[in-house]
Design a protein around this motif. Structure first.
Motif, mmCIF file in Angstrom:
data_model
loop_
_atom_site.group_PDB
_atom_site.id
_atom_site.type_symbol
_atom_site.label_atom_id
_atom_site.label_comp_id
_atom_site.label_asym_id
_atom_site.label_seq_id
_atom_site.Cartn_x
_atom_site.Cartn_y
_atom_site.Cartn_z
ATOM 1 N N GLU A 114 47.226 37.740 49.292
ATOM 2 C CA GLU A 114 46.987 37.972 50.720
ATOM 3 C C GLU A 114 45.902 37.072 51.302
ATOM 4 O O GLU A 114 45.762 36.973 52.533
ATOM 5 N N ASN A 115 45.131 36.394 50.444
ATOM 6 C CA ASN A 115 44.062 35.507 50.927
ATOM 7 C C ASN A 115 43.848 34.415 49.889
ATOM 8 O O ASN A 115 42.835 34.376 49.201
ATOM 9 N N PRO A 116 44.803 33.491 49.739
ATOM 10 C CA PRO A 116 44.833 32.588 48.578
ATOM 11 C C PRO A 116 43.671 31.610 48.463
ATOM 12 O O PRO A 116 43.431 31.079 47.388
ATOM 13 N N GLY A 117 42.920 31.363 49.510
ATOM 14 C CA GLY A 117 41.808 30.419 49.414
ATOM 15 C C GLY A 117 40.456 31.067 49.555
ATOM 16 O O GLY A 117 39.469 30.402 49.905
ATOM 17 N N ARG A 118 40.370 32.361 49.227
ATOM 18 C CA ARG A 118 39.138 33.112 49.501
ATOM 19 C C ARG A 118 37.935 32.571 48.730
ATOM 20 O O ARG A 118 36.836 32.495 49.257
ATOM 21 N N TYR A 119 38.125 32.209 47.449
ATOM 22 C CA TYR A 119 37.005 31.828 46.597
ATOM 23 C C TYR A 119 37.011 30.332 46.290
ATOM 24 O O TYR A 119 38.076 29.708 46.184
ATOM 25 N N ALA A 120 35.798 29.803 46.106
ATOM 26 C CA ALA A 120 35.624 28.453 45.564
ATOM 27 C C ALA A 120 34.775 28.577 44.304
ATOM 28 O O ALA A 120 33.810 29.354 44.269
ATOM 29 N N LEU A 121 35.146 27.821 43.262
ATOM 30 C CA LEU A 121 34.477 27.929 41.967
ATOM 31 C C LEU A 121 34.055 26.565 41.455
ATOM 32 O O LEU A 121 34.808 25.589 41.555
ATOM 33 N N THR A 122 32.853 26.504 40.871
ATOM 34 C CA THR A 122 32.494 25.412 39.965
ATOM 35 C C THR A 122 32.084 26.061 38.657
ATOM 36 O O THR A 122 31.345 27.049 38.644
ATOM 37 N N PHE A 123 32.522 25.475 37.550
ATOM 38 C CA PHE A 123 32.401 26.138 36.250
ATOM 39 C C PHE A 123 32.171 25.105 35.159
ATOM 40 O O PHE A 123 32.930 24.147 35.018
ATOM 41 N N ASN A 124 31.114 25.310 34.387
ATOM 42 C CA ASN A 124 30.804 24.478 33.231
ATOM 43 C C ASN A 124 30.936 25.332 31.983
ATOM 44 O O ASN A 124 30.248 26.337 31.849
ATOM 45 N N GLY A 125 31.809 24.935 31.063
ATOM 46 C CA GLY A 125 31.957 25.675 29.818
ATOM 47 C C GLY A 125 33.405 25.863 29.428
ATOM 48 O O GLY A 125 34.297 25.145 29.889
ATOM 49 N N GLU A 126 33.635 26.846 28.570
ATOM 50 C CA GLU A 126 34.981 27.199 28.126
ATOM 51 C C GLU A 126 35.046 28.709 27.936
ATOM 52 O O GLU A 126 34.111 29.314 27.411
ATOM 53 N N ILE A 127 36.168 29.291 28.353
ATOM 54 C CA ILE A 127 36.434 30.710 28.110
ATOM 55 C C ILE A 127 37.527 30.765 27.058
ATOM 56 O O ILE A 127 38.676 30.399 27.311
ATOM 57 N N TYR A 128 37.194 31.246 25.875
ATOM 58 C CA TYR A 128 38.125 31.145 24.747
ATOM 59 C C TYR A 128 39.184 32.239 24.744
ATOM 60 O O TYR A 128 40.232 32.071 24.119
ATOM 61 N N ASN A 129 38.948 33.334 25.456
ATOM 62 C CA ASN A 129 39.967 34.376 25.558
ATOM 63 C C ASN A 129 40.677 34.337 26.908
ATOM 64 O O ASN A 129 41.145 35.359 27.407
ATOM 65 N N TYR A 130 40.769 33.146 27.496
ATOM 66 C CA TYR A 130 41.347 33.040 28.835
ATOM 67 C C TYR A 130 42.826 33.405 28.858
ATOM 68 O O TYR A 130 43.326 33.959 29.854
ATOM 69 N N LEU A 131 43.551 33.121 27.789
ATOM 70 C CA LEU A 131 44.974 33.469 27.764
ATOM 71 C C LEU A 131 45.145 34.982 27.807
ATOM 72 O O LEU A 131 46.009 35.504 28.541
ATOM 73 N N GLU A 132 44.346 35.701 27.034
ATOM 74 C CA GLU A 132 44.413 37.154 27.031
ATOM 75 C C GLU A 132 43.982 37.730 28.383
ATOM 76 O O GLU A 132 44.590 38.692 28.886
ATOM 77 N N LEU A 133 42.954 37.158 28.984
ATOM 78 C CA LEU A 133 42.489 37.631 30.290
ATOM 79 C C LEU A 133 43.542 37.398 31.363
ATOM 80 O O LEU A 133 43.792 38.283 32.203
ATOM 81 N N ARG A 134 44.157 36.228 31.364
ATOM 82 C CA ARG A 134 45.203 35.937 32.362
ATOM 83 C C ARG A 134 46.356 36.934 32.245
ATOM 84 O O ARG A 134 46.862 37.440 33.254
ATOM 85 N N ALA A 135 46.761 37.212 31.004
ATOM 86 C CA ALA A 135 47.864 38.159 30.793
ATOM 87 C C ALA A 135 47.488 39.557 31.282
ATOM 88 O O ALA A 135 48.286 40.246 31.944
ATOM 89 N N GLU A 136 46.267 39.988 30.974
ATOM 90 C CA GLU A 136 45.820 41.314 31.396
ATOM 91 C C GLU A 136 45.720 41.411 32.913
ATOM 92 O O GLU A 136 46.144 42.411 33.524
ATOM 93 N N LEU A 137 45.174 40.404 33.543
ATOM 94 C CA LEU A 137 45.034 40.413 34.997
ATOM 95 C C LEU A 137 46.391 40.375 35.697
ATOM 96 O O LEU A 137 46.590 41.019 36.737
ATOM 97 N N ALA A 138 47.319 39.653 35.138
ATOM 98 C CA ALA A 138 48.666 39.602 35.718
ATOM 99 C C ALA A 138 49.374 40.943 35.563
ATOM 100 O O ALA A 138 50.014 41.443 36.503
ATOM 101 N N ASP A 139 49.259 41.556 34.376
ATOM 102 C CA ASP A 139 49.946 42.825 34.120
ATOM 103 C C ASP A 139 49.356 43.968 34.930
ATOM 104 O O ASP A 139 50.089 44.798 35.494
ATOM 105 N N GLU A 140 48.018 44.047 34.981
ATOM 106 C CA GLU A 140 47.369 45.194 35.614
ATOM 107 C C GLU A 140 47.209 45.059 37.126
ATOM 108 O O GLU A 140 47.236 46.061 37.846
#
Length: 641
Positions: free
Chosen positions: A69-95
């Protein structure tokens, strides 16, 4: 892995502000040579240099994301790596029905923040420093990982707040922010004692660091409101004869899972290998996911330093291709100004110099390396952790007898056997232990510093940390202290700054939330014994680490600094640094020259104290005097390797 820079204004962005941030990003080119980007609106400016590791073709930053409903709401800059990002993406999509438009980890951070709020940071397994701007609420959220693997500096002045991956970029924006560039005398004294600048300080009074395990909220015109979301606590769970094997297996499985997730990348991953148990364990587990793993080590042109041979033997035992970089004293000295420039603030750990050379060599072959940092703090690996065992007899002494031991120690000449034991035994843990770095005592500090303040001590830094561990055993209290001091002040600073100087991403699988979960439960007798350190970890690694390493003492990348400062390799170089330095108002150079001459005779080993002041002099020559101009090369690497 990247370099970020941002500015939240108090009175609206201007074209001058945008151009200033864009120009200051050049200081961070080594952190992200693959891409450069900026984004701004009426209140915020983001700048970003990217080192592309995951989803190379997409996942560009600054990144825009929002719910459907608001596809450009956030802007991000990020330094690093999230190693469980695949699991987080799946959980966020499902829930929550979250939608993603890339294959990377950056969108997982923003989506988690949108749906879970600030508590999202507790769900991230990885290393990170990021900033999220909410264009609806006009609020900025910035956060650092639990252990402080990735840095984040900030400065607030009348014109706004700037934040970035490196301090030098904020110095470039000093006039835009409205801050000064004066030095902090308390931070200088802390550095001289500790050999690093403790968080949240920097040597510049108006620039600070967001501490590890913390996040901050702020709006235009506000000062950052900081919250600590993670405080490491050791919740010991006793071992029994019937559970020991299962507990060792639990440690091994947690580490294996962490290494597997740390291997996630769209580029080649290698591993540093010093020959000790920690790096060998990481490399051996990494081989299970990449049988063509390349390992890297470094050594010196001097007899008697065998870590290169041990590392080569370890690489052969696990079947890795192995590359060695040998460093000579002239090459060592010539690189120091460049290294200090990359550091931002001085760190008087000579091991960062060989790290610089092995990182430079590794970058010719890989874009990511694994390393063993953090194992000693989590599992009890430093030899100094055995000190409480040797000092147990002193615990039975009355306060009066302890004071008598201190007086006797004071009367004994330097180098007399038993002097150090009496001195340490006369003090409480809080008085005597301030981390692995033990440099100047008060008398030496008074002789070297022009503005010595006896009221400024290491206890400024350590007392609040010790207060959190009342009632714990002394070894665990030392581990806990080191997580807040030595680990994030020295170990992780050099790990980040020196590898990123070579546009190389370093990953540390021991410093993982799930590994810490099993490490925090290990009792004292499973960490320190009369014969060894890291006992439980060594037991857990049976069958993973080759036998010739499993019970070997800690190695690292030892530097023959004591020898070199006494001979032609570095004595003349050091003498010239002292003579040229314009730090007479801060340091007693005559006392430092005397210390160097005394060291040369071999009567006393002043190598670490000398190195502490020499590194500071070089830092001062670069960032204050501007007398020293390091030869910083423009990075030129392929986007993938």
């Amino acid at each position: 892995m990247c370099g970020l820079l941002g500015f939240l204004t108090s009175n609206g962005t201007t074209p001058d502000g945008v151009s200033a941030v864009d120009a200051a990003m050049h200081c961070l080119r080594h952190r992200g040579p693959d891409e450069h980007g900026t984004w701004h609106d009426d209140d915020l400016i983001f700048g970003f240099n990217r080192l592309a590791i995951i989803d190379i073709a997409h996942s560009h930053q600054p990144l825009r994301w929002g719910p459907p409903e608001n596809p450009g709401r956030y802007a991000l800059t990020f330094n690093g790596e999230i190693y469980n990002y695949l699991e987080l993406r799946a959980e966020l999509a499902d829930e929550h029905g979250a939608q993603f438009h890339t294959e990377g980890d950056s969108e997982a951070i923003v989506a988690a923040f949108h749906y879970w709020g600030p508590n999202a940071v507790t769900r991230l397994r990885g290393m990170f420093a990021f900033a999220i701007w909410d264009t609806d609420t006009r609020e900025l959220f910035v956060a650092r990982d639990q252990f402080g693997i990735k840095p984040l500096f900030f400065a607030t002045g009348p014109n706004g707040t700037a934040f970035g991956s490196e301090k030098k970029s904020l110095l470039e924006l000093a006039s835009l922010i409205g801050i000064g560039t004066e030095l902090d005398p308390r931070a200088i004294e802390h550095y001289t004692v500790l050999q690093y600048v403790p968080e949240p300080e920097t040597l510049h009074a108006d620039i600070r660091r967001l501490e590890s395990g913390s996040y901050a909220h702020l709006k235009p015109g506000d000062v950052p409101e900081i919250t600590r979301y993670f405080t490491p606590k050791f919740r010991v769970r006793p071992f029994t004869d019937g559970t020991a094997a299962a507990r060792y297996k639990e440690i091994a499985e947690a580490l294996e899972d962490s290494v597997a997730k740390h291997m996630r990348a769209d580029v080649t991953v290698g591993s540093f290998l010093s020959g000790g148990i920690d790096s060998t364990a990481i490399a051996a587990l990494a081989m299970r996911h990449n049988p063509k793993l390349i390992t890297f080590t470094t050594g010196f042109e001097r007899e008697g330093y065998s870590e290169v041979d041990v590392a080569a033997e370890s690489a052969a035992a696990i079947g890795a291709r192995h590359i060695v970089k040998v460093v000579g004293p002239e090459e060592f000295a010539a690189a120091i100004p460049e290294i200090v420039w990359y550091l931002d603030d001085p760190v008087a750990d000579p091991a960062l110099v060989p790290l610089y050379f092995v990182a430079k060599e590794a970058r010719k072959h890989v874009k990511v390396v694994l390393s063993g940092e953090g194992a000693d703090e989590l599992f009890g690996g430093y030899t100094i952790y055995r000190e409480p065992l040797s000092l147990r007899p002193f615990e039975r002494l009355t306060p009066g007898l302890r004071r008598a031991a201190a007086r006797l120690s004071d009367r004994m000449p330097e180098g007399r056997r038993g002097k150090s034991l009496l001195n340490r035994g006369s003090m409480s843990l809080e008085e005597r232990y301030y981390g692995n770095a033990r440099s100047f005592n008060d008398a030496q500090l008074r002789a070297v510093l022009r503005d010595f303040r006896p009221e400024w001590t290491h206890q400024d830094v350590t007392a609040p940390i010790y207060a959190q561990s009342e009632g714990w055993d002394p070894v665990t209290r030392m581990q806990h202290l080191d997580l807040f001091t030595w680990l994030r002040g020295d170990i992780l600073v050099k790990a980040d700054k020196i590898t990123m100087a070579n546009s190389l991403e370093l990953r540390v699988p021991f410093l993982d939330s799930e590994v810490f979960r099993v490490a925090e439960q290990v009792p004292l007798e499973q960490k320190i014994t009369k014969d060894t350190t890291k006992y439980a970890l060594r037991q857990a690694l049976e069958g993973i680490v080759p036998g010739h390493v499993l019970h070997r003492a800690k190695l690292g990348f030892p530097v023959p600094l004591r020898h070199w400062l006494r001979g032609p390799e570095l004595f003349d170089w050091a003498h010239q640094q002292i003579a040229d330095s314009q730090t007479d108002h801060l340091l007693n150079k005559a006392a430092i020259k005397d210390m160097l001459d005394d060291h040369r005779t071999g009567r006393t080993d002043h190598s670490r104290r000398l190195w502490t002041v020499l590194v500071f002099m070089i830092w001062h020559g670069i960032f204050v005097e501007e007398r020293i101009v390091p030869n910083i090369q423009e990075p030129a690497y392929p986007i993938s390797l």
